[in-house]
Design a protein around this motif. Sequence first.
Motif, PDB file in Angstrom:
ATOM      1  N   SER A  28       0.925  -1.192   0.064  1.00 41.63           N
ATOM      2  CA  SER A  28      -0.056  -0.049   0.088  1.00 41.63           C
ATOM      3  C   SER A  28       0.883   1.492  -0.102  1.00 41.63           C
ATOM      4  N   CYS A  29       2.093   1.254   0.868  1.00 42.08           N
ATOM      5  CA  CYS A  29       2.818   2.310   0.792  1.00 42.08           C
ATOM      6  C   CYS A  29       3.406   2.646  -0.348  1.00 42.08           C
ATOM      7  N   ILE A  30       4.087   1.442  -0.971  1.00 41.96           N
ATOM      8  CA  ILE A  30       4.610   1.548  -2.422  1.00 41.96           C
ATOM      9  C   ILE A  30       3.612   2.375  -3.275  1.00 41.96           C
ATOM     10  N   LYS A  31       2.354   1.851  -3.607  1.00 40.64           N
ATOM     11  CA  LYS A  31       1.358   2.488  -4.544  1.00 40.64           C
ATOM     12  C   LYS A  31       1.254   3.922  -4.173  1.00 40.64           C
ATOM     13  N   ASP A  32       1.385   4.361  -2.845  1.00 49.28           N
ATOM     14  CA  ASP A  32       0.956   5.704  -2.377  1.00 49.28           C
ATOM     15  C   ASP A  32       2.079   6.700  -2.758  1.00 49.28           C
TER      16      ASP A  32
END
Length: 107
Positions: free
Chosen positions: A68-72
């Motif tokens: 999720s952090c990578i996508k953000d």
Amino acid sequence: MSESTEQIQNADRLWEEHRHEPFPDNLRRATFGDTHVWLLELDIVGCVLRWRDNGGTLDSKDSLLLQSCIKDLDRVISEINDPTAAHYCQRLHQLAVLVAENTPSTK
């Protein structure tokens, strides 16, 4: 040297670089949509530390958080105007991707 070993060494190198560089002042209160950059960094660093402490593994909860952090970060980086802050976030993104790619699936 295997590709996986090389990626882990790259993750270790990026981690050492990252932990010695201060968080950019102009990102301390920066938000992009509902995403606070400092929270992304906090979550990613937590995942990296747990990955290192657990011999290169993350549980499924941390794996999902990291993804999720990578996508953000993918979205946020393109919106950062300051080159120093952008570089900081790009290195953080690269570190997160290396950890995610070198994490075996666990329960």
